[in-house]
Design an enzyme around this catalytic site. Structure first.
Site, PDB file in Angstrom:
ATOM      1  N   HIS A 130       0.396  -1.389  -0.309  1.00 26.79           N
ATOM      2  CA  HIS A 130       0.004   0.271   0.042  1.00 26.79           C
ATOM      3  C   HIS A 130       0.652   0.905   0.143  1.00 26.79           C
ATOM      4  O   HIS A 130       0.533   2.435  -1.002  1.00 26.79           O
ATOM      5  CB  HIS A 130      -1.073  -0.005   0.954  1.00 26.79           C
ATOM      6  CG  HIS A 130      -1.260   1.406   1.407  1.00 26.79           C
ATOM      7  ND1 HIS A 130      -3.102   1.238   0.919  1.00 26.79           N
ATOM      8  CD2 HIS A 130      -1.070   2.425   2.109  1.00 26.79           C
ATOM      9  CE1 HIS A 130      -3.109   2.311   1.236  1.00 26.79           C
ATOM     10  NE2 HIS A 130      -2.221   3.472   1.917  1.00 26.79           N
ATOM     11  N   GLU A 131       1.990   0.928   0.289  1.00 28.44           N
ATOM     12  CA  GLU A 131       2.935   2.611   0.961  1.00 28.44           C
ATOM     13  C   GLU A 131       3.197   2.619  -0.112  1.00 28.44           C
ATOM     14  O   GLU A 131       3.300   3.931  -0.999  1.00 28.44           O
ATOM     15  CB  GLU A 131       4.065   2.243   2.418  1.00 28.44           C
ATOM     16  CG  GLU A 131       2.930   2.230   3.058  1.00 28.44           C
ATOM     17  CD  GLU A 131       1.941   3.815   4.058  1.00 28.44           C
ATOM     18  OE1 GLU A 131       2.129   4.259   3.061  1.00 28.44           O
ATOM     19  OE2 GLU A 131       0.500   3.377   4.738  1.00 28.44           O
ATOM     20  N   HIS A 134       1.318   3.935  -3.129  1.00 29.20           N
ATOM     21  CA  HIS A 134       1.463   5.442  -2.514  1.00 29.20           C
ATOM     22  C   HIS A 134       2.273   6.885  -3.218  1.00 29.20           C
ATOM     23  O   HIS A 134       2.332   7.574  -4.508  1.00 29.20           O
ATOM     24  CB  HIS A 134       1.928   6.488  -1.359  1.00 29.20           C
ATOM     25  CG  HIS A 134      -0.138   6.061  -0.723  1.00 29.20           C
ATOM     26  ND1 HIS A 134      -0.537   6.855  -1.002  1.00 29.20           N
ATOM     27  CD2 HIS A 134      -0.258   5.402  -0.097  1.00 29.20           C
ATOM     28  CE1 HIS A 134      -1.784   6.828  -0.497  1.00 29.20           C
ATOM     29  NE2 HIS A 134      -1.821   5.733   0.923  1.00 29.20           N
ATOM     30  N   GLU A 198      -6.714   7.137  -0.788  1.00 27.70           N
ATOM     31  CA  GLU A 198      -6.652   6.186  -0.264  1.00 27.70           C
ATOM     32  C   GLU A 198      -6.897   4.664  -0.860  1.00 27.70           C
ATOM     33  O   GLU A 198      -6.459   3.762  -0.975  1.00 27.70           O
ATOM     34  CB  GLU A 198      -6.889   6.533   1.337  1.00 27.70           C
ATOM     35  CG  GLU A 198      -6.436   7.257   2.270  1.00 27.70           C
ATOM     36  CD  GLU A 198      -3.954   6.321   2.392  1.00 27.70           C
ATOM     37  OE1 GLU A 198      -4.912   4.938   3.152  1.00 27.70           O
ATOM     38  OE2 GLU A 198      -4.262   6.638   2.040  1.00 27.70           O
TER      39      GLU A 198
END
Length: 327
Positions: A130-131, A134, A198
């Site tokens: 997930h990070e 980003h 998100e």
């Protein structure tokens, strides 16, 4: 769609900022506001990563001092076809993580010691994926610029109130209204951008780790534990809350008025639907037994710990991260 929405909301922030400048000083005020915004964002562009890491007392680790975390980030970076980011640990019991940096070549990911203790390797992989999502989509830069605009808008609104003149033709009531409504509008736009990014990072993260259920399970655990623990650094710097995978400000009642993150239940549901489309049904393995209390050793030059770093074992017997937790 998320990228288009983000662009529109950024344009709204820019217009709001310049509009405030125009209300204060006419055309000259709008131009000055634009110059100030450009200067602030130029500084933020080059220094945002180190600023945020210092705010949260993050300590850099490597494959020798934190092999478990480093190996997961390394694997996910390969899956995402990204350069290896710098890896940091946050010494807080609240399970959480964030990414920062202006580009994939100048990026860093940070995970808390509380996160390391509570998640399995698969769940940690989902969080790091997930990070990295980003980073891949440069959300870290977008959110930093957004936070800078929001702060600048609040500054301008206060300036307009305390330095009212006949030129701005707003009077006391108008200045008070602007002082309250302008920062609120900026905050709402900031939250809208954060929520859109998100969802997109969850989707991309599910693809990077190749099992969205890993991230879904991690989000459920992080949400449950984050509500019962206080992240002191985040409470001191609430403007960075949008950077974390889960809102770090759950612990205090005043922080629940607005949220920079979508509802965790909605995110989990979206990840489960994604897993269904991918034909993935394997749930993550359970994490190992709980680790002893966190213990950090001294830090040498470059932020590399010379002593043991307790992250929580996934099958290991000692808290020293020089021993692998999954074997």
């Amino acid at each position: 769609m998320a990228t288009l929405k983000t662009g529109i909301l950024m344009a709204v922030l820019t217009a709001l900022f310049m509009g405030l400048g125009a209300l204060i000083g006419g055309t000259a005020g709008a131009l000055i506001a634009l110059v100030v915004a450009a200067a602030m964002n130029a500084f933020t562009f080059w220094n945002s990563d180190q600023m945020v890491l210092r705010m949260h007392n993050a300590q850099e680790v490597n494959s020798a001092t934190a092999p478990q975390l480093y190996s997961v980030v390394e694997e996910m970076a390969r899956n995402a076809d990204l350069p290896m980011p710098r890896v940091y640990l946050l010494n807080t019991d609240q399970p959480n993580a964030f990414a920062t940096g202006r580009s994939p070549d100048h990026a860093a990911v940070a995970a808390s010691t509380g996160l390391m203790r509570r998640l399995s390797r698969e769940e940690l992989a989902g969080v790091m994926a997930h990070e990295l999502a980003h980073i891949k989509h440069r959300d870290t830069l977008t959110m930093t610029v957004t936070a800078t605009f929001a702060g600048a808008i609040s500054m301008l609104a206060n300036f307009a109130f305390w330095f009212r003149t006949d030129r701005n033709n707003m009077g006391l009531i108008g200045s008070l209204a602007m002082m309250i409504l302008a920062p609120m509008a900026a905050g709402l736009v900031q939250m809208a951008i954060s929520r859109a990014r998100e969802y997109e990072a969850d989707r991309e993260g599910g693809e990077i780790c190749r099992n969205p259920l890993w991230l879904a399970s991690a989000l459920r655990k992080i949400e449950a534990h984050a509500q019962d623990s206080v992240n002191e650094a985040a409470e001191r710097h609430p403007a960075t809350a949008h950077m974390f995978i889960i809102n770090p400000l759950h612990a205090l009642g005043r922080d629940k008025l607005f949220s920079t993150h979508p509802a965790t239940a909605n995110r989990i549901e979206a990840l489960r639907e994604q897993a269904g489309r991918m034909g993935t049904t394997a749930a993550p393995r359970a994490a190992g037994r709980r680790a002893p209390p966190v213990s950090r050793g001294p830090v040498s030059r470059g932020g590399v710990s010379e002593g043991p770093v307790s992250e929580g074992p996934w099958g290991g017997e000692a808290p020293d991260t020089r021993r692998g937790p999954w074997g």
